[in-house]
Motif scaffolding. Structure first.
Motif, short mmCIF file in Angstrom:
data_model
loop_
_atom_site.label_atom_id
_atom_site.label_comp_id
_atom_site.label_asym_id
_atom_site.label_seq_id
_atom_site.Cartn_x
_atom_site.Cartn_y
_atom_site.Cartn_z
N VAL A 7 1.22 -1.22 -0.39
CA VAL A 7 0.22 0.04 0.17
C VAL A 7 1.15 0.96 -0.02
O VAL A 7 1.82 1.43 1.08
CB VAL A 7 -1.15 -0.16 1.07
N LYS A 9 0.80 5.87 -0.11
CA LYS A 9 -0.67 7.10 -0.34
C LYS A 9 1.34 8.12 -0.67
O LYS A 9 1.72 8.20 0.45
CB LYS A 9 -0.49 6.98 1.39
N MET A 47 -6.77 5.11 6.20
CA MET A 47 -7.02 4.14 5.19
C MET A 47 -7.87 2.69 5.15
O MET A 47 -8.43 2.35 4.19
CB MET A 47 -5.44 3.97 4.68
N ARG A 50 -10.87 4.17 4.91
CA ARG A 50 -10.97 4.75 2.94
C ARG A 50 -11.80 6.25 3.71
O ARG A 50 -11.94 7.27 2.96
CB ARG A 50 -12.10 4.16 2.52
N GLU A 53 -8.16 7.50 1.24
CA GLU A 53 -7.87 6.92 -0.02
C GLU A 53 -5.82 6.68 -0.91
O GLU A 53 -5.53 7.01 -1.46
CB GLU A 53 -8.28 7.14 -1.57
N THR A 55 -2.85 5.36 -3.08
CA THR A 55 -2.57 5.36 -4.55
C THR A 55 -1.95 4.35 -5.36
O THR A 55 -1.97 4.42 -5.99
CB THR A 55 -2.10 6.87 -4.06
N SER A 56 -1.99 3.54 -4.13
CA SER A 56 -1.35 2.31 -4.61
C SER A 56 -1.41 1.17 -4.46
O SER A 56 -2.08 1.42 -2.88
CB SER A 56 0.43 2.26 -5.58
N ARG A 58 -3.46 -2.24 -2.20
CA ARG A 58 -4.51 -2.89 -2.59
C ARG A 58 -4.87 -3.30 -0.27
O ARG A 58 -4.10 -4.00 0.50
CB ARG A 58 -4.56 -4.38 -3.07
N ASP A 65 -12.07 -6.88 -0.35
CA ASP A 65 -11.32 -5.39 -1.03
C ASP A 65 -11.64 -4.51 -0.58
O ASP A 65 -12.92 -4.20 -1.16
CB ASP A 65 -10.34 -5.45 -2.74
N SER A 67 -11.96 -1.34 -1.85
CA SER A 67 -11.63 -0.39 -2.87
C SER A 67 -13.43 -0.93 -2.97
O SER A 67 -13.79 0.18 -3.98
CB SER A 67 -10.91 0.17 -3.74
N GLN A 68 -13.69 -1.59 -2.83
CA GLN A 68 -14.90 -2.05 -3.52
C GLN A 68 -16.59 -2.67 -3.04
O GLN A 68 -17.50 -2.54 -3.22
CB GLN A 68 -14.86 -3.61 -3.98
N PRO A 71 -18.04 2.73 1.50
CA PRO A 71 -17.70 3.34 2.65
C PRO A 71 -18.27 3.39 4.15
O PRO A 71 -17.76 3.24 4.99
CB PRO A 71 -17.05 5.07 2.02
#
Ligand code: ATP
Ligand code: MG
Length: 140
Positions: A7, A9, A47, A50, A53, A55-56, A58, A65, A67-68, A71
């Motif tokens: 991960v 940021k 993070m 959330r 967020e 920037t790279s 998971r 995951d 990001s899916q 929030p």
């Protein structure tokens, strides 16, 4: 289970706050982030639900995951301890503690019973402290 996979940021101004961070926290495991000021502890914590967020990389919570995951739904199942500005000053200690169960639609009686259990768990007798307001307790 919380899992960070590489991960990173980078804030919009170009500051790299977190770089290629990987670790796993098992269910029930207690972990503390320790490090010098500015090393990225707060960014890392925020993070997970959330509020920030990545920037790279998971992040997975309970195998999902994040990001899916919506929030709001994600945050309502991540508990955290808030003090002072995070509390509702006009609501009692018991009602503050019952905030998320109430948002989740629990019946009032069940939410209040659970809040009383939790107060008891941290050594606050619900009969003594439940009906007080946050300003009537110490900050912690
Ligand atoms: N919104 C932002 N925009 C740009 N840079 C930021 C932002 N938030 C934090 N940073 C920078 O990212 C880095 C990590 O900050 P972070 O707040 O995560 O550190 P920390 O480990 O929690 O520090 P402390 O121990 O002081 O609380 C620092 O260099 C900080 O200045
Ligand atoms: Mg911090």
């Amino acid at each position: 289970m919380i899992r960070f996979e590489e991960v990173g940021k980078v804030y919009p101004d170009g500051t790299t706050a977190v770089d290629g961070l990987s670790f796993e926290v098992a269910e029930g495991e207690l972990v503390t982030l320790v490090g010098p000021s500015g090393c990225g502890k707060t960014t890392t914590m925020m993070m997970v639900n959330r509020l920030i967020e990545p920037t790279s990389g998971r992040i997975l919570v309970g195998g999902e995951d994040i990001s899916q995951v919506d929030p709001v739904r994600l945050r309502r199942r991540i508990g955290y301890v808030i003090q002072q500005v995070g509390l509702f000053p006009h609501r009692t200690v018991l009602d503050n503690t019952a905030t998320v169960p109430t948002l989740l639609g629990w019946k009032k009686r069940r939410a209040r019973a659970r809040a009383a259990e939790l107060l008891d768990l941290v050594g606050l007798d619900p009969k003594t402290f439940g009906d007080r307001y946050p300003e009537q307790l110490s900050g912690g």
